[in-house]
Design a protein around this motif. Structure first.
Motif, PDB file in Angstrom:
ATOM      1  N   GLN A   1     -24.600 -45.205   9.653  1.00  0.00           N
ATOM      2  CA  GLN A   1     -24.961 -45.605  10.527  1.00  0.00           C
ATOM      3  C   GLN A   1     -25.248 -44.252  11.606  1.00  0.00           C
ATOM      4  O   GLN A   1     -25.511 -44.243  12.752  1.00  0.00           O
ATOM      5  CB  GLN A   1     -23.720 -46.280  11.592  1.00  0.00           C
ATOM      6  N   ASP A   2     -25.046 -43.034  11.052  1.00  0.00           N
ATOM      7  CA  ASP A   2     -25.374 -41.861  11.604  1.00  0.00           C
ATOM      8  C   ASP A   2     -24.338 -41.408  12.712  1.00  0.00           C
ATOM      9  O   ASP A   2     -24.674 -40.950  13.748  1.00  0.00           O
ATOM     10  CB  ASP A   2     -26.815 -41.919  12.063  1.00  0.00           C
ATOM     11  N   HIS A   3     -23.082 -41.996  12.484  1.00  0.00           N
ATOM     12  CA  HIS A   3     -22.148 -41.293  13.007  1.00  0.00           C
ATOM     13  C   HIS A   3     -21.589 -40.282  12.177  1.00  0.00           C
ATOM     14  O   HIS A   3     -21.236 -39.983  11.120  1.00  0.00           O
ATOM     15  CB  HIS A   3     -20.599 -42.474  13.293  1.00  0.00           C
ATOM     16  N   LEU A   4     -20.966 -39.107  13.194  1.00  0.00           N
ATOM     17  CA  LEU A   4     -20.647 -37.783  12.578  1.00  0.00           C
ATOM     18  C   LEU A   4     -19.260 -37.850  12.792  1.00  0.00           C
ATOM     19  O   LEU A   4     -18.714 -38.136  13.957  1.00  0.00           O
ATOM     20  CB  LEU A   4     -21.291 -36.562  13.405  1.00  0.00           C
TER      21      LEU A   4
ATOM     22  N   GLU B   1      -8.658 -38.529  10.018  1.00  0.00           N
ATOM     23  CA  GLU B   1      -9.804 -38.626  11.082  1.00  0.00           C
ATOM     24  C   GLU B   1      -9.423 -37.750  11.999  1.00  0.00           C
ATOM     25  O   GLU B   1      -8.414 -38.116  12.948  1.00  0.00           O
ATOM     26  CB  GLU B   1     -10.124 -39.837  11.312  1.00  0.00           C
ATOM     27  N   LEU B   2     -10.041 -36.768  12.468  1.00  0.00           N
ATOM     28  CA  LEU B   2      -9.967 -36.060  13.565  1.00  0.00           C
ATOM     29  C   LEU B   2     -10.779 -36.586  14.937  1.00  0.00           C
ATOM     30  O   LEU B   2     -10.163 -36.448  16.002  1.00  0.00           O
ATOM     31  CB  LEU B   2     -10.241 -34.434  13.318  1.00  0.00           C
ATOM     32  N   TRP B   3     -11.884 -36.771  14.606  1.00  0.00           N
ATOM     33  CA  TRP B   3     -12.923 -36.974  15.885  1.00  0.00           C
ATOM     34  C   TRP B   3     -14.179 -37.843  15.045  1.00  0.00           C
ATOM     35  O   TRP B   3     -14.295 -37.875  14.117  1.00  0.00           O
ATOM     36  CB  TRP B   3     -13.157 -36.008  16.553  1.00  0.00           C
ATOM     37  N   ASN B   4     -14.897 -38.680  15.904  1.00  0.00           N
ATOM     38  CA  ASN B   4     -15.930 -39.549  15.315  1.00  0.00           C
ATOM     39  C   ASN B   4     -16.784 -39.621  16.571  1.00  0.00           C
ATOM     40  O   ASN B   4     -16.458 -40.050  17.590  1.00  0.00           O
ATOM     41  CB  ASN B   4     -15.126 -40.805  15.232  1.00  0.00           C
ATOM     42  N   ASN B   5     -18.219 -38.892  16.485  1.00  0.00           N
ATOM     43  CA  ASN B   5     -19.130 -38.859  17.387  1.00  0.00           C
ATOM     44  C   ASN B   5     -20.075 -40.076  16.920  1.00  0.00           C
ATOM     45  O   ASN B   5     -20.962 -39.739  15.858  1.00  0.00           O
ATOM     46  CB  ASN B   5     -19.738 -37.450  17.364  1.00  0.00           C
ATOM     47  N   ASP B   6     -20.299 -40.739  17.702  1.00  0.00           N
ATOM     48  CA  ASP B   6     -21.136 -42.065  17.397  1.00  0.00           C
ATOM     49  C   ASP B   6     -22.517 -42.026  18.456  1.00  0.00           C
ATOM     50  O   ASP B   6     -23.557 -43.029  18.516  1.00  0.00           O
ATOM     51  CB  ASP B   6     -20.517 -43.385  17.548  1.00  0.00           C
ATOM     52  N   GLN B   7     -22.831 -40.896  19.138  1.00  0.00           N
ATOM     53  CA  GLN B   7     -23.812 -40.737  20.086  1.00  0.00           C
ATOM     54  C   GLN B   7     -25.285 -40.753  19.173  1.00  0.00           C
ATOM     55  O   GLN B   7     -26.246 -40.663  20.071  1.00  0.00           O
ATOM     56  CB  GLN B   7     -23.706 -39.827  21.206  1.00  0.00           C
ATOM     57  N   LEU B   8     -25.386 -40.269  18.030  1.00  0.00           N
ATOM     58  CA  LEU B   8     -26.592 -40.377  17.523  1.00  0.00           C
ATOM     59  C   LEU B   8     -27.064 -41.523  16.455  1.00  0.00           C
ATOM     60  O   LEU B   8     -27.598 -41.225  15.444  1.00  0.00           O
ATOM     61  CB  LEU B   8     -26.533 -38.988  16.435  1.00  0.00           C
ATOM     62  N   GLU B   9     -26.324 -42.461  16.745  1.00  0.00           N
ATOM     63  CA  GLU B   9     -26.588 -43.788  15.651  1.00  0.00           C
ATOM     64  C   GLU B   9     -27.979 -44.121  15.553  1.00  0.00           C
ATOM     65  O   GLU B   9     -28.701 -44.107  16.553  1.00  0.00           O
ATOM     66  CB  GLU B   9     -25.972 -45.080  16.637  1.00  0.00           C
TER      67      GLU B   9
END
Length: 386
Positions: free
Chosen positions: A294-297, A307-315
């Motif tokens: 889904q293009d989450h980093l 899991e340390l962090w999840n950035n979903d703003q480039l979906e």
């Protein structure tokens, strides 16, 4: 329906990501470009170009830095060596062929040569100093990923499920290992990696395979994803990411599979996490970074898999694989933006709009900066002024 598949089918510029698939009516909304107050602005040291780049084709022609040169190539067959300080062309060659070159897998440097694969089922070797083409080898299937090199072999993985070792001097085939390929697969293959006399690669049927480099003997296969669902599309389990080796562990991820840590000595899983991706993993030594379907980093602790962090703003922005530059995780997207993310927090640090043709591959680091190549063949060296 899986988001990665939807993106591939609805984004016309990337048609061909899926081999043999019909149309898909669902639409996908690409996330808007995040608003980022950039903490730094890169400076351009030099600019160059190589042919017509890769256009909107699948070709993954990542630049290579070796032998004090930057090597670049275009899908239409232009190969160049550039001076890393000035961008000046040191040599240039055009692949001579009776058909379109369709270069697609590489570039890798070893044995005083550079190696590139093609969609035409060819592997090409060039002298790193002069650009002279040393040999061309015919193999069974398209070569969509970079070769590996070890034990005087050039090892390529083709889309027909073949792992083939070629003699680095002559291109002669030395051994072949065949793995099963389902009727429907994602367009792409896993780049093999070598370590301690072994070669490791992902397969289209959802496995990580290991073999002895010297004689091409398959020693084990470990399932990364199991086919599930009623349709062939739902049952896609390609392992297209390249294995990543850190210390005594190997890390791998599959589409509709899992992010898995495997003990190299035993071949057994250490931990598994339910994440799906078809792109390579990046690491800074203690953390792993993936781009999901889904293009989450997402960042993980390499030791525990936490899991340390999840950035979903480039979906759905069709991201490149992640890469590490200084203290940042960097990805490019299909609209030509480079996104810089803090490795510890997952927060955006900077962003640049580079070229509207977009990125097929992530930048690479070289002494004094980093080099990027856009889909239209522009090559640039940049440095960070913080």
């Amino acid at each position: 329906m899986k988001n990665m598949l939807k993106k591939a089918l609805t984004a016309a510029m990337f048609a061909g990501i899926l081999a043999g698939c019909a149309s898909e009516e669902d639409t996908v909304i690409m996330a808007p470009v995040p608003v980022v107050q950039s903490e730094f602005t890169p400076s351009t040291e030099w600019k160059a170009s190589v042919g017509n780049g890769v256009g909107q084709y699948y070709s993954k022609l990542t630049p290579e830095y070796a032998y004090g040169k930057v090597f670049v190539a275009s899908r239409d067959g232009v190969v160049k060596a550039l001076d890393p300080e000035t961008g000046k062309t040191l040599w240039e060659t055009d692949v001579e062929s009776d058909v379109s070159a369709r270069l697609s897998g590489g570039i890798v440097a070893a044995y005083g040569q550079i190696f590139i694969g093609s969609e035409n089922g060819r592997v090409l070797a060039f002298n790193e100093e002069t650009g002279e083409q040393n040999w061309t080898a015919e193999v069974d299937g398209e070569v969509l990923t970079s070769p590996a090199t070890d034990n005087n072999f050039v090892i390529v993985h083709t889309n027909s499920g073949m792992l083939i070792a070629l003699d680095q001097v002559t291109g002669e085939s030395k051994w072949t290992i065949s793995t099963e390929v389902p009727n429907l697969t994602l367009r792409g293959n896993s780049t093999p990696v070598t370590a301690s006399g072994g070669v490791f690669w992902g397969t289209a049927n959802g496995r990580l395979a290991a073999a002895i480099v010297e004689r091409g003997q398959l020693i084990w296969q470990q399932p990364i994803g199991m086919p599930q669902g009623a349709t062939e599309i739902d049952r896609l389990v390609d392992v297209d990411a390249s294995p990543l080796i850190l210390g005594s562990n190997l890390y791998i991820i599959g589409y509709n599979g899992q992010l898995t840590a495997i003990d190299l000595r035993s071949g057994k899983p250490v931990w598994k996490r339910a994440f799906s991706s078809a792109t390579d993993i990046a690491s800074d030594g203690s953390r792993l970074y993936i781009v999901t379907e889904q293009d989450h980093l997402v960042a993980f602790d390499a030791r525990s898999g936490t899991e340390l962090w999840n950035n979903d703003q480039l979906e759905n922005r069709l991201l490149t694989a992640p890469t590490i530059i200084n203290q940042y995780v960097v990805v490019g997207d299909s609209e030509g933006y480079l996104h810089w993310i803090d490795r510890s927090s997952g927060e955006f640090v900077a962003q640049q709009e580079v070229d509207s043709s977009g990125f097929a591959v992530a930048p690479i680091t070289i002494p004094g900066g980093y080099v990027l190549m856009t889909r239209n063949g522009d090559v640039k060296k940049l440095t960070i002024s913080e």
